[in-house]
Design a protein around this motif. Structure first.
Motif, PDB file in Angstrom:
ATOM      1  N   LEU A  91       0.830  -1.232   0.041  1.00  0.00           N
ATOM      2  CA  LEU A  91       0.053   0.045   0.085  1.00  0.00           C
ATOM      3  C   LEU A  91       0.911   1.385   0.140  1.00  0.00           C
ATOM      4  CD1 LEU A  91      -2.652  -0.834   2.811  1.00  0.00           C
ATOM      5  CD2 LEU A  91      -2.924  -1.023   0.157  1.00  0.00           C
ATOM      6  N   TYR A  92       0.709   1.971  -0.875  1.00  0.00           N
ATOM      7  CA  TYR A  92       1.330   3.609  -0.934  1.00  0.00           C
ATOM      8  C   TYR A  92       0.425   4.624  -0.559  1.00  0.00           C
ATOM      9  CZ  TYR A  92       4.456   0.802  -3.900  1.00  0.00           C
ATOM     10  OH  TYR A  92       5.412  -0.182  -4.398  1.00  0.00           O
ATOM     11  N   GLU A  93       0.835   5.367   0.475  1.00  0.00           N
ATOM     12  CA  GLU A  93       0.259   6.419   0.854  1.00  0.00           C
ATOM     13  C   GLU A  93       0.740   7.631   0.511  1.00  0.00           C
ATOM     14  OE1 GLU A  93      -1.937   8.517   5.101  1.00  0.00           O
ATOM     15  OE2 GLU A  93      -0.476   7.169   5.179  1.00  0.00           O
ATOM     16  N   TYR A  94      -0.041   8.236  -0.460  1.00  0.00           N
ATOM     17  CA  TYR A  94       0.319   9.567  -1.027  1.00  0.00           C
ATOM     18  C   TYR A  94      -0.349  11.010  -0.428  1.00  0.00           C
ATOM     19  CZ  TYR A  94       1.032  12.893  -4.827  1.00  0.00           C
ATOM     20  OH  TYR A  94       1.583  13.851  -5.727  1.00  0.00           O
ATOM     21  N   ASN A  95       0.705  11.830  -0.114  1.00  0.00           N
ATOM     22  CA  ASN A  95       0.249  12.960   0.464  1.00  0.00           C
ATOM     23  C   ASN A  95      -0.030  14.212  -0.569  1.00  0.00           C
ATOM     24  OD1 ASN A  95       0.454  15.732   1.769  1.00  0.00           O
ATOM     25  ND2 ASN A  95       1.248  14.494   3.839  1.00  0.00           N
ATOM     26  N   LEU A  96      -1.438  14.509  -0.518  1.00  0.00           N
ATOM     27  CA  LEU A  96      -1.656  15.387  -1.690  1.00  0.00           C
ATOM     28  C   LEU A  96      -1.287  16.797  -1.382  1.00  0.00           C
ATOM     29  CD1 LEU A  96      -5.661  14.305  -1.573  1.00  0.00           C
ATOM     30  CD2 LEU A  96      -4.099  14.099  -3.669  1.00  0.00           C
ATOM     31  N   GLN A  97      -0.805  16.931  -0.193  1.00  0.00           N
ATOM     32  CA  GLN A  97      -0.076  18.446  -0.047  1.00  0.00           C
ATOM     33  C   GLN A  97       1.196  18.470  -0.205  1.00  0.00           C
ATOM     34  OE1 GLN A  97      -0.938  19.927   4.050  1.00  0.00           O
ATOM     35  NE2 GLN A  97       0.380  22.161   3.398  1.00  0.00           N
ATOM     36  N   SER A  98       2.069  17.479   0.189  1.00  0.00           N
ATOM     37  CA  SER A  98       3.423  17.486  -0.319  1.00  0.00           C
ATOM     38  C   SER A  98       3.689  16.845  -1.450  1.00  0.00           C
ATOM     39  CB  SER A  98       4.162  16.758   0.906  1.00  0.00           C
ATOM     40  OG  SER A  98       3.902  15.368   0.830  1.00  0.00           O
ATOM     41  N   GLN A  99       2.521  16.253  -2.201  1.00  0.00           N
ATOM     42  CA  GLN A  99       2.892  15.534  -3.589  1.00  0.00           C
ATOM     43  C   GLN A  99       3.940  14.487  -3.341  1.00  0.00           C
ATOM     44  OE1 GLN A  99       2.455  18.296  -6.830  1.00  0.00           O
ATOM     45  NE2 GLN A  99       1.131  19.623  -5.907  1.00  0.00           N
ATOM     46  N   LYS A 100       4.010  13.953  -2.176  1.00  0.00           N
ATOM     47  CA  LYS A 100       4.915  12.746  -2.162  1.00  0.00           C
ATOM     48  C   LYS A 100       4.356  11.583  -1.331  1.00  0.00           C
ATOM     49  CE  LYS A 100       9.016  15.768  -1.889  1.00  0.00           C
ATOM     50  NZ  LYS A 100      10.083  16.253  -0.919  1.00  0.00           N
ATOM     51  N   VAL A 101       4.906  10.227  -1.697  1.00  0.00           N
ATOM     52  CA  VAL A 101       4.432   9.018  -1.151  1.00  0.00           C
ATOM     53  C   VAL A 101       4.958   9.201   0.287  1.00  0.00           C
ATOM     54  CG1 VAL A 101       4.543   6.535  -0.789  1.00  0.00           C
ATOM     55  CG2 VAL A 101       4.220   7.599  -3.068  1.00  0.00           C
ATOM     56  N   ASP A 102       4.149   9.355   1.321  1.00  0.00           N
ATOM     57  CA  ASP A 102       4.752   9.398   2.796  1.00  0.00           C
ATOM     58  C   ASP A 102       4.956   8.189   3.424  1.00  0.00           C
ATOM     59  OD1 ASP A 102       4.366  12.240   3.066  1.00  0.00           O
ATOM     60  OD2 ASP A 102       2.555  12.115   3.961  1.00  0.00           O
ATOM     61  N   HIS A 103       4.211   7.053   3.200  1.00  0.00           N
ATOM     62  CA  HIS A 103       4.541   5.793   3.841  1.00  0.00           C
ATOM     63  C   HIS A 103       4.195   4.583   2.830  1.00  0.00           C
ATOM     64  CE1 HIS A 103       4.605   8.389   7.561  1.00  0.00           C
ATOM     65  NE2 HIS A 103       3.468   8.755   7.024  1.00  0.00           N
ATOM     66  N   THR A 104       4.746   3.455   3.007  1.00  0.00           N
ATOM     67  CA  THR A 104       4.258   2.453   2.441  1.00  0.00           C
ATOM     68  C   THR A 104       4.072   1.139   3.345  1.00  0.00           C
ATOM     69  OG1 THR A 104       6.708   1.205   1.843  1.00  0.00           O
ATOM     70  CG2 THR A 104       5.522   2.971   0.204  1.00  0.00           C
TER      71      THR A 104
END
Length: 314
Positions: A91-104
């Motif tokens: 699972l890839y959690e994408y941060n819409l604000q930073s526009q980066k994958v925060d966690h997997t």
């Protein structure tokens, strides 16, 4: 290589998530065709227009290289989208604000994963062979839905009204339906077995006859892409339930299109999508106020997957 840990889904030993299997069920029984209020191919009326302008995204998010084959998305809180791709059990959690994958986080072995849904604190992930995985943050349990490779189950979503999961199938509709139909099945609560009768049936010929060709859409938008004739051969790749109208939205990657059904299964609207914006659309996710995210796998030109945000037009 960086390793991330997903809050609320933290594992004590995420590299070796145990998987418990549930006894397999028999194939979906053959039942009579369910009737839906859709015109036949010879008298298809023009489909209505949706409240979204799919040529003008409100925001666009480029995915990292590891999500080039992004196959499904689901919202996680107000500012994150979680995605799954069709090769690894991650699972890839994408941060819409930073526009980066925060966690997997790892939920299982490598496999062909098609879509996912969030229900309470659990994640449900759909595999291409019809197996449904339930990940609770510690363990992963597998359920046999009764759907198979032949059905090509690709879309998964949670229907909050009935508190059940829906699965959209790209291949054989089952239930003694003809090849001109495509089916969306409801999974029984608890057992997660597909009901014998589809919850929604899409008439592919009627959908194809009710919309203009892709060439006409691209002429209007001023953008060119692969030429396709309307939505002929519509094949579901994702499904989602509108939180306000409770209408069912079904996406098709093969034909670059999207359709809207009402609660009774009648065709409300159908639209082709520009292949420039959507090389291979595979994921749908609604916010609580009806904003819509659509994800697409990487195209030859862009080289990366993309998530587009669309707001209702009033």
């Amino acid at each position: 290589m960086k390793t991330f840990f997903l809050p609320l889904l933290l594992l004590t030993n995420w590299c070796s998530t145990p998987v418990a299997r549930v006894a397999s069920s028999a194939p979906v029984p053959v039942v009579p065709v369910r009737s839906v209020n859709q015109p036949g191919p010879g008298s298809a009326a023009p489909a209505g227009r949706m409240t979204y302008d799919f040529s003008r995204p409100a925001a666009s998010y480029a995915m990292p290289s590891e999500l080039a084959e992004l196959s499904g998305i689901a919202l996680h809180g107000a500012g994150h989208i979680v995605g799954v791709e069709d090769e690894t059990g991650t699972l890839y959690e994408y941060n819409l604000q930073s526009q980066k994958v925060d966690h997997t986080v790892s939920f299982g072995e490598d496999g062909d994963y098609e879509d996912l849904a969030r229900v309470g604190n659990d994640w449900f992930i759909l595999r291409s062979d019809g197996t449904l995985l339930r990940y609770n943050g510690t363990t992963t349990q597998a359920y046999e839905t009764g759907l198979t490779f032949a059905n090509e189950p690709e879309g998964l979503t949670y229907d909050a009204t009935t508190k059940t999961l829906l699965v959209a199938c790209k291949g054989e509709p089952g239930a003694d339906l003809p090849d001109t139909k495509r089916a969306v099945y409801r999974l029984q609560a608890g057992s997660y077995k597909a009901e014998a009768t589809p919850a929604y049936v899409l008439d592919v010929e009627s959908i194809g006859a009710s919309v203009p060709s892709q060439e006409a859409v691209e002429k209007k938008s001023g953008k060119k892409g692969k030429k396709k004739g309307g939505l002929k051969g519509f094949s579901p790749s994702a499904v989602a339930v509108h939180p306000l109208t409770h209408h069912i939205f079904v996406l098709s990657a093969r034909q670059n299109g999207i359709v809207e059904l009402d609660e009774a299964g009648a065709l409300v609207a159908a639209q082709p999508l520009s292949s420039e914006l959507f090389p291979q659309p595979e994921g749908l996710a609604f916010t609580a106020n009806g904003e819509l995210y659509i994800s697409t796998e990487a195209g030859k030109k862009s080289g990366h997957a993309t998530i587009q945000l669309f707001r209702p037009q009033h």
